[in-house]
Design a protein around this motif. Structure first.
Motif, short mmCIF file in Angstrom:
data_model
loop_
_atom_site.label_atom_id
_atom_site.label_comp_id
_atom_site.label_asym_id
_atom_site.label_seq_id
_atom_site.Cartn_x
_atom_site.Cartn_y
_atom_site.Cartn_z
N MET A 133 0.85 -1.18 0.00
CA MET A 133 0.00 0.00 0.00
C MET A 133 0.89 1.23 0.00
N ILE A 134 0.83 2.03 -1.06
CA ILE A 134 1.72 3.19 -1.19
C ILE A 134 1.01 4.44 -0.66
N LEU A 135 1.64 5.08 0.31
CA LEU A 135 1.10 6.32 0.88
C LEU A 135 1.67 7.52 0.14
N THR A 136 0.81 8.51 -0.09
CA THR A 136 1.24 9.75 -0.75
C THR A 136 0.92 10.99 0.06
N GLY A 137 0.11 10.82 1.12
CA GLY A 137 -0.36 11.97 1.88
C GLY A 137 -1.67 12.52 1.36
N ASN A 138 -2.12 12.02 0.20
CA ASN A 138 -3.30 12.62 -0.44
C ASN A 138 -4.33 11.62 -0.93
N THR A 139 -4.01 10.34 -0.98
CA THR A 139 -4.87 9.39 -1.71
C THR A 139 -5.36 8.22 -0.87
N LEU A 140 -5.18 8.26 0.43
CA LEU A 140 -5.57 7.15 1.29
C LEU A 140 -7.10 7.06 1.37
N THR A 141 -7.62 5.84 1.24
CA THR A 141 -9.07 5.63 1.28
C THR A 141 -9.45 4.69 2.42
N GLU A 165 -12.56 10.33 5.02
CA GLU A 165 -11.59 10.24 3.93
C GLU A 165 -10.92 11.58 3.66
N ILE A 166 -11.60 12.68 3.94
CA ILE A 166 -10.94 13.99 3.87
C ILE A 166 -9.90 14.11 4.98
#
Length: 506
Positions: free
Chosen positions: A1-9, A300-301
Motif C-alpha cells: 500500500m503506497i502512501l502519498t499523503g493525499n490518496t488514502l481511502t 476520507e478527507i
C-alpha cells in the motif's frame, strides 16, 4: 500500500487493518518531506521566531527557545503531554493512528525528517503497535495526550502490543532490530498536533458500523419471516416516490433477501399493514446509510489532511500558525455516527418486542417451548431494552461541549475523541441488540417453518444453528448472546447479491 499523503481511502485502511497489508511511500512524497525539513533547519539556523520551532507551546508561545535546546524542547513536549488515562484503545486503532500520522506528515507541510516517518511505518510493517490510553484528549490542539503515547515507543519508551502481548516498547524494538530516535526541531509538535486518535477510532468504528448496517437488514429479513411481514412495503415504486437513494437500496436488498420466501405475506392476506418497525425498515435503515455516507466522506478527507501547526509553505518562506488540528468536523461526524447506529438498535429492539410479545404475534409467548414453566426469550428483551437505553445516554453529542485550556489560549475545543469513543461503544451495544434479534428471529422463523424461508435466510439460519441451538428449554442465554455477537463481529457479512460468511475482523 503506497502512501502519498493525499490518496488514502477507507478501502485501503480496511486492508491495512484487517489484512495487515504493509505500507510504503511514493518517491514524490519523500521529496516534499525533504524540502519541508530543509525549511525547518534553515529557520533554526537563522534564529527566526516560529511557533513550536523556536518558541514554547500553547500559552508559552511567546517564550523564545535557544537553538541549543530544540531537542530538549521536543522531548519535554512528549513527556509532559503523555497524560492519557483509562482503558487503552484497541490495537487496530493504534495501528490506524500510526498510518494516519505518517500519511499526514508525507504531505510535506510539517518539517519532520524522513527517519521519523520511516520509523512510524516500520512499526506498522513489523506489527509494533503503541499502547495508547483512550481518555485525556480535548480534540483540539489535536489529540495531544493520545498521540504523545503513540510517540513514546519511537523514543524507546512506553509500551506496545507485539505478537499478541503487551510489552515494553524497547523490548519489541530490540527483537526487530529497531533503534530509538531522538526528536529534533518541530518533530515532537508535528507528531502530536493532529486529529489522528479520533480519526483512527472513527475509521475502526465506521468499518464495523458499515458491516453492522448490512447485518441489520439480514436479521430484519428473518424477523419479517417470523412475523409474516408484508413485503409490499418494500415495493420499488414506494421508495422511488420518496427519492432517497439509500432508502431505495435498502428496500432492494430486503426484496433480494426475502425472494422466494413463503413466510412473508401480501397486504390484506393476514393484516392490511405492519407496525413501523417492519414497514419502515427502508426509511429508518436508509437514513442510517445516509449518515454512514456522510461519515465516510469526512473521514476520507481527514485521513489525507495536514492537521498539525504550524504548517510550512513555499519552502519555508511562509510558515503559518493556524487551526487545522481542531477536530470539529470529525466531532460532528462521530456524534452523527453514534446517533445513526443507535437508531438501528432502537428499531431492532422494537422488532424483538414484536417477536416475543404474544399480544403482537401468533407465536408462543416469549418464544418459550413451555410458556410459564420456561421463560424463553422474555429477559433477552429486557437486556436489549437496557442496551438501547444506554445508547441514548451515549448518543448525547460530545461536540456541543467545550472547556477552555492552556490559560484560555485554547479556549474552544471539539471533544471529538470522546465522540468517537462513544460512537464505538454504541456500535458494540447495537451489535448485542442485533444478536438478540437474530436469536429470536431464528427461533420464530423456524417455528413458522424452516422449509418456507427464502433461500438466503434459510442459509443464514442453518449456519446460525451450528452455533446457537433451537430453544428447546431455558438455558443461560448470555452465552447465546455472546456467541451471536461474536458471529456478527467476525463472520457474517452480506453483499448485494448474496450472503458471504467470510471472516472480517476489525
Amino acid at each position: 500500500m503506497i502512501l502519498t499523503g493525499n490518496t488514502l481511502t477507507l478501502k485501503q485502511m480496511k486492508e491495512i487493518l484487517l489484512e495487515q497489508k504493509s505500507v510504503s511511500v511514493s518517491e514524490e512524497s519523500w521529496e516534499k518531506v525533504e524540502e519541508s525539513r530543509a525549511a525547518v533547519e534553515k529557520i533554526v539556523k537563522d534564529n527566526r521566531v516560529v511557533y513550536g520551532i523556536t518558541t514554547g507551546f500553547g500559552k508559552f508561545s511567546d517564550v523564545l527557545i535557544n537553538k541549543e535546546h530544540v531537542e530538549e524542547l521536543q522531548l519535554n513536549l512528549i513527556h509532559s503531554h503523555a497524560v492519557g488515562v483509562g482503558e487503552v484503545f484497541p490495537e487496530s486503532v493504534s495501528r490506524a493512528m500510526l498510518v494516519l500520522r505518517a500519511n499526514a506528515l508525507l504531505k510535506g507541510y510539517s518539517g519532520v525528517r524522513r527517519i521519523v516517518i520511516e520509523r512510524l511505518l516500520e512499526f506498522v510493517n513489523k506489527g509494533i503497535h503503541p499502547v495508547v490510553p483512550q481518555q485525556g484528549s480535548l480534540g483540539a490542539s489535536g489529540d495531544l495526550a493520545p498521540l504523545s503515547h503513540l510517540v513514546l515507543p519511537l523514543l524507546g519508551e512506553g509500551e506496545v502490543f507485539y505478537k499478541g502481548h503487551r510489552v515494553e516498547a524497547l523490548k519489541a524494538m530490540t527483537k526487530e532490530g529497531i533503534f530509538p530516535i531522538t526528536l529534533t526541531a518541530k518533530e515532537g509538535l508535528a507528531l502530536i498536533n493532529g486529529t489522528q486518535a479520533m480519526t483512527a477510532m472513527g475509521i475502526v468504528g465506521y468499518l464495523e458500523a458499515e458491516k453492522l448496517a448490512y447485518q441489520s437488514e439480514m436479521i430484519a429479513a428473518m424477523t419479517m419471516e417470523g412475523l409474516n411481514g408484508i413485503i409490499d412495503a418494500f415495493d420499488q415504486d414506494v421508495q422511488i416516490a420518496r427519492g432517497y437513494p439509500e432508502q431505495i437500496r435498502v428496500a432492494e436488498r430486503m426484496r433480494e433477501l426475502l425472494a422466494g420466501s413463503k413466510l412473508v405475506t401480501k397486504q390484506g392476506e393476514i393484516r392490511v399493514q405492519d407496525a413501523y418497525s417492519l414497514r419502515c425498515i427502508p426509511q429508518v435503515h436508509g437514513a442510517t446509510w445516509q449518515v454512514l455516507n456522510y461519515v465516510k466522506e469526512k473521514l476520507e478527507i481527514e485521513m489525507n489532511a495536514a492537521t498539525d501547526n504550524p504548517l510550512i509553505f513555499e519552502g519555508g518562506k511562509k510558515v503559518i500558525s493556524g487551526g487545522n488540528f481542531h477536530g470539529q468536523p470529525i466531532a460532528f461526524a462521530m456524534d452523527f455516527l453514534g446517533i445513526a447506529i443507535a437508531e438501528l438498535a432502537n428499531i431492532s429492539e422494537r422488532r424483538i418486542e414484536r417477536l416475543v410479545n404474544p399480544q403482537l404475534n401468533d407465536l408462543p409467548p416469549f418464544l418459550s417451548p413451555e410458556p410459564g414453566l420456561q421463560s424463553g426469550a422474555m429477559i433477552m428483551q429486557y437486556c436489549a431494552a437496557s442496551l438501547v437505553s444506554e445508547n441514548k445516554t451515549l448518543a448525547h453529542p460530545a461536540s456541543v461541549d467545550s472547556i477552555p485550556s492552556s490559560a484560555n489560549q485554547e479556549d474552544h475545543v471539539s471533544m471529538g475523541t470522546i465522540g468517537s469513543r462513544h460512537a464505538y461503544q454504541i456500535i458494540a451495544n447495537t451489535r448485542r441488540v442485533l444478536a438478540i434479534e437474530l436469536i429470536c428471529a431464528m427461533q420464530a422463523a423456524e417455528i413458522k417453518g424452516k422449509e418456507k424461508m427464502s433461500p438466503i435466510t434459510k442459509d443464514i439460519l442453518e449456519e446460525g444453528r451450528k452455533k446457537i441451538p433451537f430453544i428447546e428449554k431455558d438455558r443461560v442465554f448470555a452465552k447465546d448472546i455472546a456467541v451471536a455477537e461474536d458471529w456478527l463481529k467476525t463472520s457474517v457479512s452480506i453483499t448485494k447479491k448474496k450472503v458471504n460468511f467470510k471472516v472480517e475482523t476489525c
